[in-house]
Design a protein around this motif. Structure first.
Motif, PDB file in Angstrom:
ATOM      1  N   PHE A  34      96.932  74.991  52.924  1.00 35.58           N
ATOM      2  CA  PHE A  34      96.139  76.512  53.178  1.00 35.58           C
ATOM      3  C   PHE A  34      96.275  77.409  53.273  1.00 35.58           C
ATOM      4  O   PHE A  34      98.013  77.159  54.112  1.00 35.58           O
ATOM      5  CB  PHE A  34      95.185  76.182  54.206  1.00 35.58           C
ATOM      6  N   TYR A  36      97.075  80.606  56.153  1.00 32.09           N
ATOM      7  CA  TYR A  36      96.100  82.165  56.777  1.00 32.09           C
ATOM      8  C   TYR A  36      96.623  83.229  56.723  1.00 32.09           C
ATOM      9  O   TYR A  36      98.345  83.439  56.732  1.00 32.09           O
ATOM     10  CB  TYR A  36      96.061  81.101  57.588  1.00 32.09           C
ATOM     11  N   LEU A  44      93.348  83.874  62.985  1.00 29.15           N
ATOM     12  CA  LEU A  44      93.757  83.276  61.865  1.00 29.15           C
ATOM     13  C   LEU A  44      92.788  84.064  60.837  1.00 29.15           C
ATOM     14  O   LEU A  44      91.706  83.628  60.835  1.00 29.15           O
ATOM     15  CB  LEU A  44      94.648  82.032  61.470  1.00 29.15           C
ATOM     16  N   PHE A  46      90.894  82.957  56.684  1.00 26.03           N
ATOM     17  CA  PHE A  46      91.641  82.292  55.780  1.00 26.03           C
ATOM     18  C   PHE A  46      92.008  83.152  54.291  1.00 26.03           C
ATOM     19  O   PHE A  46      90.794  84.235  54.195  1.00 26.03           O
ATOM     20  CB  PHE A  46      90.026  80.467  55.440  1.00 26.03           C
ATOM     21  N   LYS A  49      92.273  77.642  49.653  1.00 24.34           N
ATOM     22  CA  LYS A  49      92.882  76.213  49.973  1.00 24.34           C
ATOM     23  C   LYS A  49      93.506  75.813  48.616  1.00 24.34           C
ATOM     24  O   LYS A  49      92.735  75.889  47.489  1.00 24.34           O
ATOM     25  CB  LYS A  49      91.898  76.105  50.982  1.00 24.34           C
ATOM     26  N   ARG A  94      96.300  70.057  55.939  1.00 18.73           N
ATOM     27  CA  ARG A  94      95.362  69.371  57.163  1.00 18.73           C
ATOM     28  C   ARG A  94      95.759  67.273  56.715  1.00 18.73           C
ATOM     29  O   ARG A  94      95.957  66.977  55.961  1.00 18.73           O
ATOM     30  CB  ARG A  94      93.967  69.423  56.563  1.00 18.73           C
ATOM     31  N   LEU A 105      94.676  70.586  61.384  1.00 20.59           N
ATOM     32  CA  LEU A 105      95.392  71.336  60.197  1.00 20.59           C
ATOM     33  C   LEU A 105      96.656  71.874  61.151  1.00 20.59           C
ATOM     34  O   LEU A 105      96.964  71.783  62.496  1.00 20.59           O
ATOM     35  CB  LEU A 105      95.183  72.277  60.663  1.00 20.59           C
TER      36      LEU A 105
ATOM     37  N   ASN B  32      83.819  69.937  65.188  1.00 20.75           N
ATOM     38  CA  ASN B  32      84.989  69.989  65.315  1.00 20.75           C
ATOM     39  C   ASN B  32      85.569  71.044  66.074  1.00 20.75           C
ATOM     40  O   ASN B  32      85.791  71.728  65.413  1.00 20.75           O
ATOM     41  CB  ASN B  32      85.710  68.981  64.604  1.00 20.75           C
ATOM     42  N   TYR B  34      89.057  73.650  68.113  1.00 21.62           N
ATOM     43  CA  TYR B  34      90.806  72.667  68.725  1.00 21.62           C
ATOM     44  C   TYR B  34      90.800  74.530  69.336  1.00 21.62           C
ATOM     45  O   TYR B  34      90.417  75.306  69.215  1.00 21.62           O
ATOM     46  CB  TYR B  34      91.347  72.833  67.293  1.00 21.62           C
ATOM     47  N   ARG B  94      86.097  73.206  62.716  1.00 23.51           N
ATOM     48  CA  ARG B  94      85.840  72.567  61.318  1.00 23.51           C
ATOM     49  C   ARG B  94      85.012  72.921  60.800  1.00 23.51           C
ATOM     50  O   ARG B  94      83.960  72.134  60.652  1.00 23.51           O
ATOM     51  CB  ARG B  94      86.935  71.374  61.151  1.00 23.51           C
ATOM     52  N   ARG B  97      84.938  70.886  53.884  1.00 25.02           N
ATOM     53  CA  ARG B  97      86.986  70.238  53.698  1.00 25.02           C
ATOM     54  C   ARG B  97      87.506  72.017  53.150  1.00 25.02           C
ATOM     55  O   ARG B  97      88.602  71.760  53.039  1.00 25.02           O
ATOM     56  CB  ARG B  97      87.065  69.545  53.078  1.00 25.02           C
ATOM     57  N   ASP B  98      86.029  72.553  52.260  1.00 24.61           N
ATOM     58  CA  ASP B  98      86.899  73.861  51.779  1.00 24.61           C
ATOM     59  C   ASP B  98      87.407  74.947  52.465  1.00 24.61           C
ATOM     60  O   ASP B  98      87.493  76.016  51.482  1.00 24.61           O
ATOM     61  CB  ASP B  98      85.603  74.502  50.401  1.00 24.61           C
ATOM     62  N   HIS B  99      87.334  75.073  53.833  1.00 29.31           N
ATOM     63  CA  HIS B  99      88.081  76.332  54.397  1.00 29.31           C
ATOM     64  C   HIS B  99      88.924  76.043  55.740  1.00 29.31           C
ATOM     65  O   HIS B  99      88.970  77.147  55.737  1.00 29.31           O
ATOM     66  CB  HIS B  99      86.377  77.276  54.639  1.00 29.31           C
ATOM     67  N   GLY B 100      89.556  74.933  55.760  1.00 28.85           N
ATOM     68  CA  GLY B 100      89.625  74.577  56.737  1.00 28.85           C
ATOM     69  C   GLY B 100      89.144  74.983  58.251  1.00 28.85           C
ATOM     70  O   GLY B 100      87.795  73.849  58.540  1.00 28.85           O
ATOM     71  N   TYR B 101      90.048  75.876  58.956  1.00 26.23           N
ATOM     72  CA  TYR B 101      89.500  76.273  59.740  1.00 26.23           C
ATOM     73  C   TYR B 101      88.558  77.719  60.002  1.00 26.23           C
ATOM     74  O   TYR B 101      89.231  78.442  59.125  1.00 26.23           O
ATOM     75  CB  TYR B 101      90.321  76.121  61.596  1.00 26.23           C
ATOM     76  N   PHE B 103      88.538  80.542  63.230  1.00 21.95           N
ATOM     77  CA  PHE B 103      88.966  80.959  64.226  1.00 21.95           C
ATOM     78  C   PHE B 103      88.622  81.844  65.127  1.00 21.95           C
ATOM     79  O   PHE B 103      87.932  82.613  64.385  1.00 21.95           O
ATOM     80  CB  PHE B 103      91.097  81.313  63.845  1.00 21.95           C
TER      81      PHE B 103
END
Lengths: 117, 112
Positions: A34, A36, A44, A46, A49, A94, A105, B32, B34, B94, B97-101, B103
């Motif tokens: 990824f 960011y 952050l 996105f 990816k 990841r 991550l 999930n 973080y 989360r 999976r296509d965008h990760g996280y 924030f």
């Protein structure tokens, strides 16, 4: 252990020139990678990816990145930089989700992109 | 749509005082979650993550703790702040999976 390296603390480029922000990774198995961007005092955002498929991925704001498995790299690129692209850029990998582990991550240390007018 | 809220945006606290930072997520269930800390405006360090109510995993030993009292609420706490706790704290969740996280907007904590 999974890790990401961004070898450049700062990248300087003139507006209108192409830019590259470097990232290399170390991961067991197939990587999820990824990019960011972070503007001052903000969270952050996105950009793009790579999960699978084409090695060249396109993202937001005209950015793209090329996945190179043999060189374990995922460099961020843009054909023509804008002053407004100036920000802090993070590469991330990841961790795999297997064996009951929760994927996480892992971020590089960030590269400050400065685009001069 | 999913959104993540984090507050306060800035906080100045004296050494030895308690801390509570809150993060909530809307538009999703059982996310999930973080907590990251960004020190000196650069590197991101994963502090805690949670896969469900009451489930907290700590990544690094430190002066902080985390709790997840509700499905979409994640709290970062300290009983006594240290100068070294200063930093920019980011909450994330989360998605697919296509965008990760995704924030939150972050909290700038200054311990004086």
């Amino acid at each position: 252990a999974q890790s990401v390296a961004q070898p450049e603390d700062q990248v300087n480029v003139a507006e209108g020139n192409p830019l590259t922000v470097k990232c290399t990774y170390s991961v067991s198995g197939n990587p999820y990678l990824f990019w960011y961007v972070q503007y001052p005092n903000r969270g952050l955002q996105f950009l793009l990816k790579y999960i699978t498929g084409d090695n060249l991925v396109k993202g937001s704001y005209g950015f793209e990145a090329e996945f190179n498995k043999s060189q374990t790299s995922f460099h961020l690129k843009k054909p023509s930089a804008l002053v407004s692209d100036s920000a802090l850029y993070f590469c991330a990998v990841r961790t795999p989700n297997y064996g009951g582990a929760t994927n996480k991550l892992i971020f590089g240390t960030g590269t400050l992109l400065a685009v001069q007018p | 749509s999913q959104t993540i809220h984090q507050w306060p945006a800035t906080l100045v606290q004296p050494v030895g005082s308690p801390l509570s930072l809150e993060c909530t997520v809307e538009g999703t269930s059982n996310p999930n979650l973080y907590w990251y800390r960004q020190a000196a405006g650069r590197g991101l360090q994963l502090l805690f993550y949670s896969v469900g109510i009451g489930q907290i995993s700590s990544e690094v030993p430190q002066n902080l703790s985390a709790s997840r009292p509700q499905d979409r609420q994640f709290i970062l706490s300290s009983k006594k702040l240290l100068l070294s706790d200063s930093g920019f704290y980011l909450c994330a969740w989360r998605g697919d999976r296509d965008h990760g996280y995704t924030f939150g907007s972050g909290t700038r904590l200054t311990v004086v």
